[in-house]
Structure formats: structure tokens, C-alpha cells
Motif scaffolding. Sequence first.
Motif, PDB file in Angstrom:
ATOM      1  N   GLU A  39      39.501   8.009 -18.417  1.00 14.51           N
ATOM      2  CA  GLU A  39      40.038   8.206 -17.075  1.00 14.51           C
ATOM      3  C   GLU A  39      40.690   9.571 -16.943  1.00 14.51           C
ATOM      4  O   GLU A  39      40.553  10.244 -15.918  1.00 14.51           O
ATOM      5  N   LYS A  61      31.306   2.803 -17.424  1.00 14.52           N
ATOM      6  CA  LYS A  61      32.648   2.798 -16.824  1.00 14.52           C
ATOM      7  C   LYS A  61      32.588   2.717 -15.294  1.00 14.52           C
ATOM      8  O   LYS A  61      33.585   2.468 -14.637  1.00 14.52           O
ATOM      9  N   LEU A  63      33.901   7.662 -10.747  1.00 15.65           N
ATOM     10  CA  LEU A  63      35.146   8.106 -10.129  1.00 15.65           C
ATOM     11  C   LEU A  63      34.799   8.721  -8.780  1.00 15.65           C
ATOM     12  O   LEU A  63      34.001   9.664  -8.695  1.00 15.65           O
ATOM     13  N   ILE A 118      38.604   4.779  -9.344  1.00 15.90           N
ATOM     14  CA  ILE A 118      37.507   4.434 -10.250  1.00 15.90           C
ATOM     15  C   ILE A 118      36.887   3.130  -9.769  1.00 15.90           C
ATOM     16  O   ILE A 118      37.569   2.109  -9.648  1.00 15.90           O
TER      17      ILE A 118
END
Length: 374
Positions: free
Chosen positions: A170, A200, A203, A212
Motif C-alpha cells: 500500500e 491486491k 489503487l 484501494i
Amino acid sequence: MRLWFSPPESLRIAYSFHAGYDFPINILEKLLSLNISLTQIWHSNLPSIRGLATFTSADQRIFVYQTPPIGTVPADLPSSYLNSKIFHFICSPSWASQHITEILKLRDKQLPPPIFVWEPVPNSTIKENLQSCVEAMKMVNVLSPNHEEAAALLGLISGEDEEVDRFLSEEMLMYMADKFLSYQIGPQGNGCVIIRASYKGCLVATKEKKEIIPAYWTISRDGIKNPHVIDVTGAGNAFCGGFMAGLLRSNNDVFEAALYGSVSASFTVEQLGAPRLEFDQNGNEIWNSGESPYERLHKLKQRVKEKIKERLKVKLKERIQGKLKNKDTNHHQNGIETGEMDKDNNIGKDSSDIISDGRDLIDENFRDRMSPAD
């Protein structure tokens, strides 16, 4: 895109492709079966465009053309295509600028400006191309590299075999998004960058906020690959197609549109090749013999809401603890021990302050992060 538009609405999707003398008939049949607006450009003297995607030991994807590419240009498109609301292209920075200039020149001038979604072609995402990318970014509304391409473009990858998973954190995703946002994205500077981040999710970042959005299929908690993920080739392209459909469905809300993108990608990774379209006995569409795209969208929205609620609980707990600590400190400074507090006069006041803070916190988060429909 087709996942979200059934006939006759599917004809809103326009696709132009070049076919060589050896173009596979079974792929043509699949394209025709989608019932979209299709422009075919055939070349009797050229081979069809083919490429080889290779995954390195570091899980890095390398793409190489096996035959010369044939580029689609705006002049190839019918006028109805040129007047579309949204365009997506995957190309180099210089081609992106040329495409947009030509489209704006050829389309109906009375129509509002379209939305341009640009995926930089992988072999153009090198540090030396950053400046030309910056110039192209001024013309597009959405920039969407994946995490590897973003890192390479910003000069963060030093070698071909470097471990790229570190760019999925992140912290790194936020860092790269801030770098891109420091330049102008969009003609008015109000565009967004979406960094696609493998398992993941992605973003989504604007100047106002960053979020996200999780992938629909994620790896398990023990790190084992999800059995639903068979082949990730094309997942990024599928995400952009779903994202475009989501923009139309959500009145241009880029954060909600990314949920549509994640769902589209989930159908693409479940098998080799494109998602399978079948029909039930009533003629309803079934994709990959499973649940509908809208069912997955609902589940993903619920997951995002739960994630936001968990973050709110943590923030609210931290704020309450901070409040109590500050009150306790103030009482000591005034020479009053905690056990000597006037409960009738102070406890109720403290509690109302904390509840008020909590309500403000919830309002801030939910107002900013959830769509009007939610």
C-alpha cells in the motif's frame, strides 16, 4: 465491457480489429456471437497479429510481438464510433496523443468531450519515456498502468528480473500514485490514475482521495493461490473494459467504476482465453457457468463496506482512547484525581463529546467513500 451490457444494449460497445489472412475463424465466430458493434479490417497480404506473453520466476510478465503489429487509427472508425462517450486504447505515449487529437478533430463538435482511458503499452513504460508520458497524461482522463509498468516508468525498477511484489504494498502504491498526480492528468487537471495491482486489486487515486479496491479473487490468508485463478493474461484489459462500463453505470464515479473493473477481471482469470457466454433455458445470459456479474458486484460492494466499517471501528476506538486520555490528563493538571471526578457533571459530557466525534468520523468516511446508490 460486454458482461455489463446484454442485447440490444450490447450494441453500444464498439470494437475495431485488424485480421490477417490466417485469422482463426473460431475467434471470429466468438466475436460475432457477442452481438456488439464490430468493425472488421481484413488484410489479405499480412499475417494476423500474434504475441507471446512470458512470466519470469519473479512473476514479471514480458510481452513480445511474434508478427508485426497493425495499429488501429481513428480514421479507421465509423462516425458512430468517433462520437462515443468513452474511448480506451493501449499504446505508446506518442500514439495516445495522436489518437486523441485525431478523434477530437473527427467527432461531432456539438457533443461534450469524451472520456479517454489510456493503458500505456508495456514496452513503452521506461524511465526515458516519462516526459512524453507526462505530455500524453494532459490529454487523457484516466491513466491506468499496472504496478510493474508504473514502477518502470518512474524509474523504480533497476533490472528485468527484479522482485516486483514490493511495488504491491500500500505504501508503494500510494507513493507511485502521488508521483503521477504531481503531474497534470486530464485537460483540466482533474483526472485520475488507477494502478492495477494484481491480486491486491487496484489503487484509484484522484487529487481529492485515494482508495484501494480489492480484487474479486484474492490469494488465501496462508498465501496459497486462489483455485479460481487459472490464467491472468488479459486481466488488466478486462479491468479497463469493466471500468468503462462502470463509468457509464455510475455517472462517472471512478471509485465505483473500479468495482465493475474488478468483477470483469474476475471472469477473465477463471480460464485460458475469454469468459464463456452461455444461455439458460429462458435465454438469460450465463458467464462461465456461474453467478452473474451483478451478483459478484453486490458481493464486492459488501466486502468494501465491511472493510470501511473495520477501519472506522479502529479510528473510532483510537479517538475515544485519545479523548479519555486527554480528559484524564486535564483532571490531573487541575489537581483532581480520576476517582474524585464529579460523575453527574462530567461523565455525561465526556460521553456526548465522544459520541459526537464518532458521528463526525462516520459521516466523513461514508459520505466520501460510498456512492449515492449506497
